[in-house]
Design a protein around this motif. Structure first.
Motif, mmCIF file in Angstrom:
data_model
loop_
_atom_site.group_PDB
_atom_site.id
_atom_site.type_symbol
_atom_site.label_atom_id
_atom_site.label_comp_id
_atom_site.label_asym_id
_atom_site.label_seq_id
_atom_site.Cartn_x
_atom_site.Cartn_y
_atom_site.Cartn_z
ATOM 1 N N LEU A 85 17.690 15.299 -41.429
ATOM 2 C CA LEU A 85 18.775 14.397 -41.031
ATOM 3 C C LEU A 85 18.263 13.300 -40.098
ATOM 4 O O LEU A 85 18.671 12.144 -40.179
ATOM 5 N N GLN A 86 17.355 13.697 -39.206
ATOM 6 C CA GLN A 86 16.785 12.689 -38.307
ATOM 7 C C GLN A 86 16.063 11.609 -39.125
ATOM 8 O O GLN A 86 16.180 10.424 -38.848
ATOM 9 N N GLY A 87 15.337 12.064 -40.148
ATOM 10 C CA GLY A 87 14.630 11.114 -41.022
ATOM 11 C C GLY A 87 15.606 10.137 -41.668
ATOM 12 O O GLY A 87 15.354 8.939 -41.740
ATOM 13 N N GLU A 89 18.489 9.281 -40.468
ATOM 14 C CA GLU A 89 19.028 8.382 -39.434
ATOM 15 C C GLU A 89 18.029 7.280 -39.110
ATOM 16 O O GLU A 89 18.394 6.123 -38.897
ATOM 17 N N GLU A 90 16.732 7.639 -39.065
ATOM 18 C CA GLU A 90 15.711 6.614 -38.776
ATOM 19 C C GLU A 90 15.679 5.581 -39.904
ATOM 20 O O GLU A 90 15.596 4.375 -39.648
ATOM 21 N N ALA A 91 15.762 6.054 -41.135
ATOM 22 C CA ALA A 91 15.762 5.120 -42.271
ATOM 23 C C ALA A 91 17.001 4.224 -42.203
ATOM 24 O O ALA A 91 16.946 3.041 -42.527
ATOM 25 N N ASP A 126 3.736 12.795 -31.401
ATOM 26 C CA ASP A 126 3.451 11.525 -30.714
ATOM 27 C C ASP A 126 4.645 10.591 -30.804
ATOM 28 O O ASP A 126 5.026 9.941 -29.837
ATOM 29 N N PHE A 127 5.227 10.545 -32.001
ATOM 30 C CA PHE A 127 6.381 9.691 -32.216
ATOM 31 C C PHE A 127 7.550 10.146 -31.331
ATOM 32 O O PHE A 127 8.250 9.338 -30.719
ATOM 33 N N GLY A 128 7.746 11.464 -31.216
ATOM 34 C CA GLY A 128 8.846 12.010 -30.414
ATOM 35 C C GLY A 128 8.715 11.641 -28.941
ATOM 36 O O GLY A 128 9.681 11.190 -28.316
ATOM 37 N N GLY A 130 6.991 9.193 -27.797
ATOM 38 C CA GLY A 130 7.145 7.730 -27.759
ATOM 39 C C GLY A 130 8.617 7.359 -27.700
ATOM 40 O O GLY A 130 9.021 6.484 -26.935
ATOM 41 N N GLU A 131 9.435 8.057 -28.493
ATOM 42 C CA GLU A 131 10.887 7.792 -28.488
ATOM 43 C C GLU A 131 11.487 8.108 -27.128
ATOM 44 O O GLU A 131 12.369 7.389 -26.666
ATOM 45 N N CYS A 132 11.024 9.193 -26.511
ATOM 46 C CA CYS A 132 11.560 9.553 -25.186
ATOM 47 C C CYS A 132 11.280 8.424 -24.203
ATOM 48 O O CYS A 132 12.143 8.035 -23.405
ATOM 49 N N GLU A 165 22.324 7.573 -31.289
ATOM 50 C CA GLU A 165 21.519 8.383 -32.211
ATOM 51 C C GLU A 165 20.122 8.618 -31.638
ATOM 52 O O GLU A 165 19.573 9.716 -31.750
ATOM 53 N N GLU A 166 19.559 7.597 -30.990
ATOM 54 C CA GLU A 166 18.234 7.796 -30.382
ATOM 55 C C GLU A 166 18.315 8.859 -29.277
ATOM 56 O O GLU A 166 17.392 9.657 -29.112
ATOM 57 N N THR A 167 19.420 8.856 -28.535
ATOM 58 C CA THR A 167 19.567 9.855 -27.465
ATOM 59 C C THR A 167 19.636 11.257 -28.084
ATOM 60 O O THR A 167 19.015 12.203 -27.586
ATOM 61 N N ARG A 168 20.373 11.384 -29.188
ATOM 62 C CA ARG A 168 20.419 12.680 -29.891
ATOM 63 C C ARG A 168 19.029 13.081 -30.354
ATOM 64 O O ARG A 168 18.632 14.241 -30.271
ATOM 65 N N HIS A 169 18.261 12.096 -30.839
ATOM 66 C CA HIS A 169 16.905 12.409 -31.320
ATOM 67 C C HIS A 169 16.035 12.974 -30.197
ATOM 68 O O HIS A 169 15.309 13.929 -30.407
ATOM 69 N N ILE A 170 16.114 12.346 -29.019
ATOM 70 C CA ILE A 170 15.197 12.827 -27.973
ATOM 71 C C ILE A 170 15.631 14.195 -27.437
ATOM 72 O O ILE A 170 14.795 15.024 -27.116
#
Ligand SMILES: [Fe+2]
Ligand SMILES: [Fe+2]
Length: 288
Positions: A85-87, A89-91, A126-128, A130-132, A165-170
């Protein structure tokens, strides 16, 4: 996770909580049908002059590719469902940017994606981190831009969806990392903190590299003098760090307190603000 929480980090209950909350809060929308506002000439010029749309668009496309490549390698079905699902959302973030680029005639194009690293899990981690880091700084920058009315409010409302959504991702990522470390027998809190610090250092190095590249490619553009003056008038570094800290706390407050949240950057920001305040006070007291 609060001290009285019955949920042990790394347990099945923890995994179910952070995955299910992520899945349950996924929203359905199509970027093309969002209420994109009509912009006047001055607003359009400002939007087009922002120097980082190319970088942001590319980053979102790359994020989608990394998460999509990582998804089938995740063994646990529930974690895999959440990562998938995260994928998506990023797309969708990349699509949202592409809709904006087309609609407002922004000078940014689709660049070929770099080859993904051989170790896709390390790339995801690394990406995670980086997002934080990006999100923490983004929280402060978003507040500054919104307050300065750099663009009309309906535009910020659209970007608010993306920020949330970015906040949910981190939050998902921080919990995933803690769960993963426990699964690998590296769950002791100091060890996890050390691992985070190491990845944050890598994220910072990449961020600084990006800023340097950005300075090179934007040479000759006037953003710094014209549009940025809207942000920078009365800009205070201490205020910015404080905004990042406060906005982070505000955005995190809507999550279940039983979930882990990013801790390192808020802790550093808190100390930095205290130090900067002291320094400002001393400077004021100093005889001229
Ligand atoms: Fe994204
Ligand atoms: Fe994200």
């Amino acid at each position: 996770m609060n001290a009285k929480s019955p949920i042990r980090v790394g347990s099945e209950a923890h995994k179910t909580l952070f995955c299910q909350q992520f899945i349950d809060t996924h929203e359905l929308y199509d970027p093309a049908t969002l209420p994109w506002p009509q912009l006047d000439k001055a607003q359009l010029d400002r939007l087009r002059a922002v120097p980082f749309w190319q970088e942001v668009y590319h980053t979102e496309r790359r994020a989608g590719a990394i998460v999509a490549a990582f998804t089938p390698t995740v063994e646990d079905p529930l974690v895999r469902e959440a990562v998938a699902l995260q994928g998506q959302e990023e797309a969708r973030h990349a699509r949202l940017l592409s809709v904006m680029i087309d609609r407002y005639g922004i000078d940014a194009t689709e660049q070929p994606l770099e080859k993904l690293p051989a170790n896709i899990e390390t790339a995801f981690i690394d990406f995670g981190f980086g997002e934080c880091m990006d999100s923490f700084l983004g929280f402060g920058a978003f507040k500054t831009a919104r307050q300065s009315e750099f663009l009309p409010e309906p535009m910020f409302e659209i970007f608010e969806v993306l920020m949330h959504e970015e906040t949910r991702h981190i939050v998902f990522f921080i919990n995933y990392m803690a769960w993963r470390e426990v699964q690998r027998g590296r769950g002791a809190a100091p060890l996890r903190a050390l691992t985070s610090a190491w990845y944050y250092a890598r994220a910072l190095r990449r961020l600084l590299g990006m800023v340097r590249r950005g300075q090179d490619t934007n040479d000759g553009r006037d953003f710094a003098i014209t549009e940025a003056s809207m942000f920078l008038e009365g800009f205070s570094f201490r205020q910015f760090v404080e905004d990042c800290y406060r906005e982070n706390a505000r955005r995190m407050s809507v999550f279940d307190p039983d979930l882990l949240q990013p801790r390192l950057l808020p802790a550093i920001a808190d100390k930095a603000v205290a130090g900067l305040r002291l320094w400002e006070r001393r400077r004021k007291l100093k005889p001229a």
